[in-house]
Write a protein that holds these residues in place. Sequence first.
Motif, PDB file in Angstrom:
ATOM      1  N   THR A  30     -12.278 -20.299 -51.121  1.00 48.56           N
ATOM      2  CA  THR A  30     -10.871 -20.007 -51.438  1.00 48.56           C
ATOM      3  C   THR A  30      -9.909 -21.056 -50.888  1.00 48.56           C
ATOM      4  O   THR A  30      -8.708 -20.831 -50.866  1.00 48.56           O
ATOM      5  CB  THR A  30     -10.472 -18.620 -50.887  1.00 48.56           C
ATOM      6  OG1 THR A  30     -10.620 -18.619 -49.476  1.00 48.56           O
ATOM      7  CG2 THR A  30     -11.308 -17.521 -51.509  1.00 48.56           C
ATOM      8  N   ARG A  33      -7.163 -21.999 -53.352  1.00 48.54           N
ATOM      9  CA  ARG A  33      -6.200 -20.908 -53.522  1.00 48.54           C
ATOM     10  C   ARG A  33      -5.292 -20.809 -52.299  1.00 48.54           C
ATOM     11  O   ARG A  33      -4.077 -20.728 -52.406  1.00 48.54           O
ATOM     12  CB  ARG A  33      -6.917 -19.575 -53.720  1.00 48.54           C
ATOM     13  CG  ARG A  33      -5.920 -18.433 -53.940  1.00 48.54           C
ATOM     14  CD  ARG A  33      -6.471 -17.084 -53.583  1.00 48.54           C
ATOM     15  NE  ARG A  33      -6.659 -16.977 -52.144  1.00 48.54           N
ATOM     16  CZ  ARG A  33      -7.428 -16.078 -51.574  1.00 48.54           C
ATOM     17  NH1 ARG A  33      -8.094 -15.224 -52.297  1.00 48.54           N
ATOM     18  NH2 ARG A  33      -7.544 -16.023 -50.272  1.00 48.54           N
ATOM     19  N   ASP A  34      -5.903 -20.843 -51.124  1.00 50.26           N
ATOM     20  CA  ASP A  34      -5.133 -20.710 -49.895  1.00 50.26           C
ATOM     21  C   ASP A  34      -4.289 -21.941 -49.603  1.00 50.26           C
ATOM     22  O   ASP A  34      -3.348 -21.869 -48.825  1.00 50.26           O
ATOM     23  CB  ASP A  34      -6.052 -20.413 -48.715  1.00 50.26           C
ATOM     24  CG  ASP A  34      -6.673 -19.030 -48.815  1.00 50.26           C
ATOM     25  OD1 ASP A  34      -6.135 -18.208 -49.583  1.00 50.26           O
ATOM     26  OD2 ASP A  34      -7.677 -18.782 -48.160  1.00 50.26           O
ATOM     27  N   HIS A  36      -2.248 -23.087 -51.512  1.00 50.51           N
ATOM     28  CA  HIS A  36      -0.924 -22.721 -51.996  1.00 50.51           C
ATOM     29  C   HIS A  36      -0.328 -21.561 -51.205  1.00 50.51           C
ATOM     30  O   HIS A  36       0.841 -21.253 -51.355  1.00 50.51           O
ATOM     31  CB  HIS A  36      -0.990 -22.303 -53.471  1.00 50.51           C
ATOM     32  CG  HIS A  36      -1.092 -23.448 -54.408  1.00 50.51           C
ATOM     33  ND1 HIS A  36      -0.230 -24.511 -54.389  1.00 50.51           N
ATOM     34  CD2 HIS A  36      -1.961 -23.691 -55.401  1.00 50.51           C
ATOM     35  CE1 HIS A  36      -0.557 -25.363 -55.345  1.00 50.51           C
ATOM     36  NE2 HIS A  36      -1.603 -24.893 -55.968  1.00 50.51           N
ATOM     37  N   GLN A  37      -1.113 -20.888 -50.414  1.00 50.90           N
ATOM     38  CA  GLN A  37      -0.615 -19.700 -49.748  1.00 50.90           C
ATOM     39  C   GLN A  37      -0.392 -19.877 -48.261  1.00 50.90           C
ATOM     40  O   GLN A  37       0.667 -19.571 -47.764  1.00 50.90           O
ATOM     41  CB  GLN A  37      -1.570 -18.528 -50.008  1.00 50.90           C
ATOM     42  CG  GLN A  37      -1.582 -18.142 -51.466  1.00 50.90           C
ATOM     43  CD  GLN A  37      -2.459 -16.941 -51.719  1.00 50.90           C
ATOM     44  OE1 GLN A  37      -3.406 -16.676 -51.004  1.00 50.90           O
ATOM     45  NE2 GLN A  37      -2.141 -16.203 -52.754  1.00 50.90           N
ATOM     46  N   GLU A  67     -12.087 -20.557 -56.050  1.00 52.57           N
ATOM     47  CA  GLU A  67     -10.883 -19.854 -56.492  1.00 52.57           C
ATOM     48  C   GLU A  67      -9.672 -20.766 -56.328  1.00 52.57           C
ATOM     49  O   GLU A  67      -9.419 -21.298 -55.257  1.00 52.57           O
ATOM     50  CB  GLU A  67     -10.701 -18.577 -55.662  1.00 52.57           C
ATOM     51  CG  GLU A  67      -9.622 -17.682 -56.198  1.00 52.57           C
ATOM     52  CD  GLU A  67      -9.583 -16.350 -55.468  1.00 52.57           C
ATOM     53  OE1 GLU A  67      -8.490 -15.775 -55.406  1.00 52.57           O
ATOM     54  OE2 GLU A  67     -10.625 -15.892 -54.974  1.00 52.57           O
ATOM     55  N   CYS A  68      -8.931 -20.962 -57.416  1.00 52.55           N
ATOM     56  CA  CYS A  68      -7.777 -21.869 -57.406  1.00 52.55           C
ATOM     57  C   CYS A  68      -6.457 -21.146 -57.617  1.00 52.55           C
ATOM     58  O   CYS A  68      -5.403 -21.759 -57.501  1.00 52.55           O
ATOM     59  CB  CYS A  68      -7.923 -22.925 -58.500  1.00 52.55           C
ATOM     60  SG  CYS A  68      -9.307 -24.022 -58.257  1.00 52.55           S
ATOM     61  N   TRP A  69      -6.489 -19.886 -57.965  1.00 53.66           N
ATOM     62  CA  TRP A  69      -5.257 -19.187 -58.330  1.00 53.66           C
ATOM     63  C   TRP A  69      -5.070 -17.985 -57.424  1.00 53.66           C
ATOM     64  O   TRP A  69      -5.932 -17.129 -57.326  1.00 53.66           O
ATOM     65  CB  TRP A  69      -5.327 -18.721 -59.777  1.00 53.66           C
ATOM     66  CG  TRP A  69      -4.001 -18.306 -60.299  1.00 53.66           C
ATOM     67  CD1 TRP A  69      -3.482 -17.050 -60.272  1.00 53.66           C
ATOM     68  CD2 TRP A  69      -3.009 -19.119 -60.905  1.00 53.66           C
ATOM     69  NE1 TRP A  69      -2.240 -17.038 -60.823  1.00 53.66           N
ATOM     70  CE2 TRP A  69      -1.920 -18.303 -61.229  1.00 53.66           C
ATOM     71  CE3 TRP A  69      -2.934 -20.480 -61.198  1.00 53.66           C
ATOM     72  CZ2 TRP A  69      -0.771 -18.787 -61.834  1.00 53.66           C
ATOM     73  CZ3 TRP A  69      -1.796 -20.945 -61.817  1.00 53.66           C
ATOM     74  CH2 TRP A  69      -0.735 -20.096 -62.123  1.00 53.66           C
ATOM     75  N   GLY A  70      -3.918 -17.938 -56.753  1.00 59.39           N
ATOM     76  CA  GLY A  70      -3.594 -16.807 -55.894  1.00 59.39           C
ATOM     77  C   GLY A  70      -2.172 -16.362 -56.129  1.00 59.39           C
ATOM     78  O   GLY A  70      -1.463 -16.912 -56.975  1.00 59.39           O
ATOM     79  N   THR A  73       0.550 -19.130 -55.979  1.00 54.06           N
ATOM     80  CA  THR A  73       0.333 -20.364 -56.728  1.00 54.06           C
ATOM     81  C   THR A  73       1.483 -20.674 -57.673  1.00 54.06           C
ATOM     82  O   THR A  73       1.990 -21.798 -57.703  1.00 54.06           O
ATOM     83  CB  THR A  73      -0.989 -20.289 -57.518  1.00 54.06           C
ATOM     84  OG1 THR A  73      -2.031 -19.952 -56.611  1.00 54.06           O
ATOM     85  CG2 THR A  73      -1.304 -21.613 -58.177  1.00 54.06           C
ATOM     86  N   CYS A  89      -5.043 -24.300 -63.146  1.00 58.00           N
ATOM     87  CA  CYS A  89      -6.425 -23.866 -63.377  1.00 58.00           C
ATOM     88  C   CYS A  89      -7.104 -24.677 -64.465  1.00 58.00           C
ATOM     89  O   CYS A  89      -8.254 -25.067 -64.330  1.00 58.00           O
ATOM     90  CB  CYS A  89      -6.465 -22.383 -63.725  1.00 58.00           C
ATOM     91  SG  CYS A  89      -6.148 -21.349 -62.300  1.00 58.00           S
TER      92      CYS A  89
END
Length: 98
Positions: A30, A33-34, A36-37, A67-70, A73, A89
């Motif tokens: 992740t 994903r992370d 961006h978070q 995983e690229c989308w959270g 994002t 994505c």
Amino acid sequence: MGTRNLLEQKGPQAVADWMGKQRQLLITDTTMRDGHQSLLATRMRSHDMIKVAPAYAANLPQLFSVECWGGATFDVAYRFLQECPGSVCATCAPPCPT
């Protein structure tokens, strides 16, 4: 054949069947994903993720998924990075592990 290839060629049920037969731990990374978070202070740019994606494919072929989308994002791409959130994505998928 990777799981992404299996999904594209035979559909979600084939992936679910394959998963049910596995005895090893299936790992999802992740980091992207992370990025961006929280992990990378919400400033990991999409082109940075695209640059490292081939390294994921070459060095971590055993990953189940990346995983690229959270949740953040879209907001981060649009407000902070001035990027098109819809392209993240689609652009990251081809060089990632299959």
